[in-house]
Design a protein around this motif. Structure first.
Motif, PDB file in Angstrom:
ATOM      1  N   ALA A  68      -7.287   6.882   1.509  1.00  0.00           N
ATOM      2  CA  ALA A  68      -6.067   6.106   1.289  1.00  0.00           C
ATOM      3  C   ALA A  68      -5.019   6.391   2.350  1.00  0.00           C
ATOM      4  CB  ALA A  68      -5.517   6.411  -0.105  1.00  0.00           C
ATOM      5  N   LEU A  69      -4.816   7.667   2.662  1.00  0.00           N
ATOM      6  CA  LEU A  69      -3.806   8.012   3.657  1.00  0.00           C
ATOM      7  C   LEU A  69      -4.157   7.446   5.022  1.00  0.00           C
ATOM      8  CD1 LEU A  69      -1.336   9.494   4.764  1.00  0.00           C
ATOM      9  CD2 LEU A  69      -2.765  11.560   4.956  1.00  0.00           C
ATOM     10  N   ARG A  70      -5.370   7.666   5.474  1.00  0.00           N
ATOM     11  CA  ARG A  70      -5.723   7.233   6.829  1.00  0.00           C
ATOM     12  C   ARG A  70      -5.783   5.720   6.946  1.00  0.00           C
ATOM     13  NH1 ARG A  70      -3.716  11.766   8.538  1.00  0.00           N
ATOM     14  NH2 ARG A  70      -5.061  13.588   8.223  1.00  0.00           N
ATOM     15  N   LEU A  71      -6.237   5.035   5.921  1.00  0.00           N
ATOM     16  CA  LEU A  71      -6.223   3.571   5.952  1.00  0.00           C
ATOM     17  C   LEU A  71      -4.791   3.048   5.982  1.00  0.00           C
ATOM     18  CD1 LEU A  71      -9.096   2.959   3.404  1.00  0.00           C
ATOM     19  CD2 LEU A  71      -9.087   2.122   5.766  1.00  0.00           C
ATOM     20  N   ALA A  72      -3.927   3.645   5.180  1.00  0.00           N
ATOM     21  CA  ALA A  72      -2.523   3.213   5.179  1.00  0.00           C
ATOM     22  C   ALA A  72      -1.879   3.437   6.533  1.00  0.00           C
ATOM     23  CB  ALA A  72      -1.757   3.967   4.091  1.00  0.00           C
ATOM     24  N   GLN A  73      -2.165   4.584   7.151  1.00  0.00           N
ATOM     25  CA  GLN A  73      -1.623   4.844   8.488  1.00  0.00           C
ATOM     26  C   GLN A  73      -2.165   3.860   9.515  1.00  0.00           C
ATOM     27  OE1 GLN A  73      -2.718   8.999   8.871  1.00  0.00           O
ATOM     28  NE2 GLN A  73      -0.646   9.682   8.339  1.00  0.00           N
ATOM     29  N   ALA A  74      -3.328   3.278   9.223  1.00  0.00           N
ATOM     30  CA  ALA A  74      -3.916   2.277  10.108  1.00  0.00           C
ATOM     31  C   ALA A  74      -3.426   0.872   9.784  1.00  0.00           C
ATOM     32  CB  ALA A  74      -5.436   2.336  10.014  1.00  0.00           C
ATOM     33  N   GLY A  75      -2.470   0.751   8.862  1.00  0.00           N
ATOM     34  CA  GLY A  75      -1.893  -0.550   8.564  1.00  0.00           C
ATOM     35  C   GLY A  75      -2.581  -1.335   7.478  1.00  0.00           C
ATOM     36  N   VAL A  76      -3.415  -0.677   6.680  1.00  0.00           N
ATOM     37  CA  VAL A  76      -4.173  -1.359   5.630  1.00  0.00           C
ATOM     38  C   VAL A  76      -3.558  -1.043   4.270  1.00  0.00           C
ATOM     39  CG1 VAL A  76      -6.438  -1.633   4.550  1.00  0.00           C
ATOM     40  CG2 VAL A  76      -6.269  -1.188   7.014  1.00  0.00           C
ATOM     41  N   ASP A  77      -3.320  -2.080   3.454  1.00  0.00           N
ATOM     42  CA  ASP A  77      -2.841  -1.870   2.098  1.00  0.00           C
ATOM     43  C   ASP A  77      -3.987  -1.384   1.219  1.00  0.00           C
ATOM     44  OD1 ASP A  77      -0.324  -2.660   2.789  1.00  0.00           O
ATOM     45  OD2 ASP A  77      -0.516  -4.700   2.021  1.00  0.00           O
ATOM     46  N   VAL A  78      -3.694  -0.387   0.393  1.00  0.00           N
ATOM     47  CA  VAL A  78      -4.714   0.269  -0.422  1.00  0.00           C
ATOM     48  C   VAL A  78      -4.234   0.332  -1.866  1.00  0.00           C
ATOM     49  CG1 VAL A  78      -5.987   2.427  -0.820  1.00  0.00           C
ATOM     50  CG2 VAL A  78      -5.464   1.694   1.526  1.00  0.00           C
ATOM     51  N   HIS A  79      -5.141   0.042  -2.793  1.00  0.00           N
ATOM     52  CA  HIS A  79      -4.850   0.294  -4.203  1.00  0.00           C
ATOM     53  C   HIS A  79      -5.872   1.292  -4.731  1.00  0.00           C
ATOM     54  CE1 HIS A  79      -2.395  -1.178  -7.678  1.00  0.00           C
ATOM     55  NE2 HIS A  79      -3.271  -0.383  -8.283  1.00  0.00           N
ATOM     56  N   MET A  80      -5.356   2.351  -5.354  1.00  0.00           N
ATOM     57  CA  MET A  80      -6.200   3.394  -5.936  1.00  0.00           C
ATOM     58  C   MET A  80      -6.184   3.256  -7.458  1.00  0.00           C
ATOM     59  SD  MET A  80      -4.923   6.659  -3.660  1.00  0.00           S
ATOM     60  CE  MET A  80      -6.475   7.574  -3.728  1.00  0.00           C
ATOM     61  N   VAL A  81      -7.358   3.375  -8.071  1.00  0.00           N
ATOM     62  CA  VAL A  81      -7.420   3.372  -9.530  1.00  0.00           C
ATOM     63  C   VAL A  81      -7.939   4.731  -9.987  1.00  0.00           C
ATOM     64  CG1 VAL A  81      -7.624   0.898  -9.850  1.00  0.00           C
ATOM     65  CG2 VAL A  81      -9.679   2.238  -9.467  1.00  0.00           C
ATOM     66  N   GLU A  82      -7.306   5.257 -10.996  1.00  0.00           N
ATOM     67  CA  GLU A  82      -7.592   6.612 -11.486  1.00  0.00           C
ATOM     68  C   GLU A  82      -7.772   6.573 -12.997  1.00  0.00           C
ATOM     69  OE1 GLU A  82      -8.309  10.146 -12.548  1.00  0.00           O
ATOM     70  OE2 GLU A  82      -8.094   9.848 -10.369  1.00  0.00           O
ATOM     71  N   MET A  83      -8.875   7.128 -13.477  1.00  0.00           N
ATOM     72  CA  MET A  83      -9.166   7.126 -14.905  1.00  0.00           C
ATOM     73  C   MET A  83      -8.198   7.999 -15.693  1.00  0.00           C
ATOM     74  SD  MET A  83     -12.896   7.625 -16.668  1.00  0.00           S
ATOM     75  CE  MET A  83     -13.143   9.316 -16.118  1.00  0.00           C
ATOM     76  N   GLY A  84      -7.702   9.081 -15.071  1.00  0.00           N
ATOM     77  CA  GLY A  84      -6.823  10.004 -15.772  1.00  0.00           C
ATOM     78  C   GLY A  84      -5.356   9.637 -15.659  1.00  0.00           C
ATOM     79  N   MET A  85      -4.521  10.532 -16.144  1.00  0.00           N
ATOM     80  CA  MET A  85      -3.082  10.312 -16.199  1.00  0.00           C
ATOM     81  C   MET A  85      -2.414  10.643 -14.869  1.00  0.00           C
ATOM     82  SD  MET A  85      -2.470  11.978 -19.992  1.00  0.00           S
ATOM     83  CE  MET A  85      -0.682  11.782 -19.918  1.00  0.00           C
ATOM     84  N   ALA A  86      -1.149  10.250 -14.761  1.00  0.00           N
ATOM     85  CA  ALA A  86      -0.390  10.524 -13.534  1.00  0.00           C
ATOM     86  C   ALA A  86       0.068  11.982 -13.462  1.00  0.00           C
ATOM     87  CB  ALA A  86       0.825   9.608 -13.449  1.00  0.00           C
ATOM     88  N   TRP A  87       0.228  12.640 -14.586  1.00  0.00           N
ATOM     89  CA  TRP A  87       0.698  14.025 -14.650  1.00  0.00           C
ATOM     90  C   TRP A  87       2.000  14.207 -13.865  1.00  0.00           C
ATOM     91  CZ3 TRP A  87      -1.122  16.306 -18.605  1.00  0.00           C
ATOM     92  CH2 TRP A  87      -2.423  16.043 -19.047  1.00  0.00           C
ATOM     93  N   ASP A  88       2.993  13.421 -14.286  1.00  0.00           N
ATOM     94  CA  ASP A  88       4.314  13.512 -13.651  1.00  0.00           C
ATOM     95  C   ASP A  88       5.438  13.606 -14.679  1.00  0.00           C
ATOM     96  OD1 ASP A  88       4.178  10.952 -14.679  1.00  0.00           O
ATOM     97  OD2 ASP A  88       4.411   9.929 -12.753  1.00  0.00           O
ATOM     98  N   THR A  89       5.085  13.814 -15.951  1.00  0.00           N
ATOM     99  CA  THR A  89       6.076  13.856 -17.019  1.00  0.00           C
ATOM    100  C   THR A  89       5.940  15.147 -17.809  1.00  0.00           C
ATOM    101  OG1 THR A  89       5.960  11.449 -17.219  1.00  0.00           O
ATOM    102  CG2 THR A  89       6.995  12.653 -19.036  1.00  0.00           C
ATOM    103  N   PRO A  90       7.011  15.934 -17.927  1.00  0.00           N
ATOM    104  CA  PRO A  90       6.920  17.189 -18.689  1.00  0.00           C
ATOM    105  C   PRO A  90       6.651  16.948 -20.166  1.00  0.00           C
ATOM    106  CG  PRO A  90       8.847  17.174 -17.248  1.00  0.00           C
ATOM    107  CD  PRO A  90       8.306  15.780 -17.253  1.00  0.00           C
TER     108      PRO A  90
END
Length: 544
Positions: A68-90
């Motif tokens: 995702a990082l290297r494709l984005a740096q190359a100018g490509v839009d990327v969508h990532m799908v993740e089965m688990g949670m974001a783990w950003d909320t206490p």
């Protein structure tokens, strides 16, 4: 570019361009796209039904995050799908992650009872009932083995011990024989280590701090039996850990945080690759989304079916999206299971016969030793291991001197060994049950036990100590029921070409641990990351 040229796997590619050119190709592509970044934006999360994306990445672990990082740096839009949670909320305790000593609703993936790697202590079972929830650690049961995997944005980086080990150069040929060794050690391992934030413990602090008394005992016992003890880098910030010990920072590694996440000092993918990827403005991530199908569509695109789930695992929406290119990065097990299903059910019938093969457990086996009263290992133990016993060449084992952070003095040394186990399993589609099975046999762990015994039998003989028998059940010495390091199932240069392109389909790629056939001789995530860096650079250079 024709198919022959696209599949060319010249080992002289880096020497042709040189290190600087090889590094700058990604940067140059990123610079070329800078002017139009403000105008472009990826499909927002959560991904909507009917969306079209240039690149869909299935999974947010090491390989997927690199892509995702290297494709984005190359100018490509990327969508990532993740089965688990974001783990950003206490949670209610003000922390995102639970301590290893007190597993709770956040700890396990869709289980109603914990399944801790150490199931017993001092003769008592320690697992307990928990509410069913999409927690951070998946203990996935197959025939003969339980595979521990991270669930959430960041994948395995959320739950591992952070040991960032680059295998010795002379051992690499046995790991990935089709990959150019010079490329990996001159370019991609250094790139991966830098991006992951790998650092080393101060040996003087190690020798004096209370929290590594257990590791010093492990070192003493190893050296007195003639074994080499080696310091191992980590992605935990050792400067932060020193502040924890000094009382000037909130305790994390010194609060038994590891198995169910780490709240402060550890540099997970959330803080490294994924943070950089999101900062490009070209990467969006949809947590709680599970890919169930990928099939060829018109115009060279792929139709992807995705289930959005809730925190009890129930499906709340089923979505169909199209993607120009799809990267399978759901981890060795997730990627392998999905590809085996897609081939067997006719969604991707042209995948070759190597799909599902070459899976191994990295030779994982655990054990504990009961030390004498004059060798206490300490009440306070850092949950981040930083040393190992290397007997690979003579006995086929590398043993991580692991913590046992119970909060009490145990007089015990604990180890996770990585061994030269030749056994490989295969995933297959069980049509009657509608699932993918793995044919691993518990008896296949015997080579791992034999290799680990080359270290610990000798240490016990030298020290006059014995094995602990109370950690994995009743009178059971070896933790031979699990792996933390699943590898293989879509092996490089077999199921794919030499850069992870799946045979039979242009625009489908594997870029995670499924590419590595079963063993890395050390903890594998640095190798997974470095291989992904190598592969994505080639893919950007030739396919885009």
């Amino acid at each position: 570019m024709n198919e022959t040229a696209r599949r060319r796997t010249s080992s002289t590619d880096i020497s042709r361009r040189g290190f600087i050119a090889g590094t700058s190709s990604i940067l140059a592509l990123g610079a070329l796209s800078h002017a139009d970044r403000a105008a472009a934006a990826p499909v927002p999360a959560p991904i909507p039904h009917g969306a079209h994306v240039p690149v869909l990445v299935i999974g947010t672990g090491y390989g997927g995050s690199v892509a995702a990082l290297r494709l984005a740096q190359a100018g490509v839009d990327v969508h990532m799908v993740e089965m688990g949670m974001a783990w950003d909320t206490p949670g209610s305790d003000g922390k995102i992650f639970a301590s290893t000593r007190t597993p709770d609703v956040r700890s396990y993936w869709l289980r109603t009872r914990t399944k801790q790697p150490i199931s017993n202590f001092l003769g008592f079972p320690i697992d307990k009932d928990v509410p069913r929830y999409t927690g951070i650690l998946d203990a996935e049961d197959f025939s003969g083995i339980t595979v521990y995997q991270g669930r959430g944005v960041g994948g395995g980086s959320l739950v591992n011990g952070g040991m960032a080990v680059t295998p010795l150069r002379q051992r690499f040929g046995a790991i990935l024989p089709s990959v150019n060794v010079n490329e990996m050690y001159n370019v991609y391992y250094p790139r991966a280590n830098a991006a992951l934030g790998v650092n080393n413990i101060d040996p003087a602090w190690f020798d004096s701090t209370d929290c590594y008394q257990y590791a010093r005992v492990g070192r003493k016992h190893a050296q007195r039996s003639g074994f080499s003890f080696v310091f191992v880098p980590n992605v935990y910030d050792f400067g932060y850990m020193e502040r924890e010990a000094a009382g000037t920072a909130t305790r994390s590694a010194l609060n038994a945080e590891v198995l169910y996440g780490n709240n402060y000092g550890k540099k997970t993918l959330q803080k490294t690759y994924l943070a950089q990827a999101k900062a490009t403005g070209r990467v969006a991530i949809s947590p709680m989304h599970k890919v169930t199908s990928v099939a060829a569509a018109s115009g060279g695109r792929y139709t992807v079916t995705i289930e959005q789930i809730n925190t009890t695992g129930g499906t709340t929406a089923t979505k169909t999206v199209t993607a120009d290119r799809v990267f399978f990065a759901a981890g060795s097990v997730g990627t392998s299971k999905l590809l085996v299903k897609l081939k067997a059910t006719g969604a991707l019938p042209s995948l070759n016969g190597e799909i599902g093969k070459g899976w191994g457990d990295n030779g994982n086996v655990m054990c504990g030793r009961a030390n004498h009263a004059w060798d206490p290992t300490g009440q306070l133990q850092s949950s981040m291991p930083t040393g190992g016993i290397d007997n690979w060449d003579a006995g086929g084992a590398f043993a991580e001197v692991a913590p046992l952070p119970t909060g009490i003095e145990t007089f015990a040394s604990f180890y996770l060994s990585i061994t030269k186990n030749p056994n490989r399993a295969q995933f297959s589609w069980n049509a009657a049950a509608g699932r993918v099975d793995l044919n691993w046999q518990t008896a296949w762990k015997q080579p791992s036990i034999d290799a680990a015994k080359t270290i610990f039998d000798k240490i016990n003989s030298t020290e006059g100590t014995i094995y602990r028998t109370d950690l994995f059940g009743t009178y059971k010495i070896w933790g031979d029921h699990l792996t933390y390091h699943p590898l293989g199932g879509a092996v490089l240069n077999k199921a794919t070409d030499n850069y992870g392109r799946l045979h039979g389909y242009q625009g489908l790629y594997v870029i995670d641990g499924a590419l590595i056939p079963g063993n890395t001789s050390v903890n594998p995530f640095v190798t997974i990351t470095a291989l992904a860096e190598r592969n994505i650079e080639k893919i950007i250079d030739t396919d885009l």
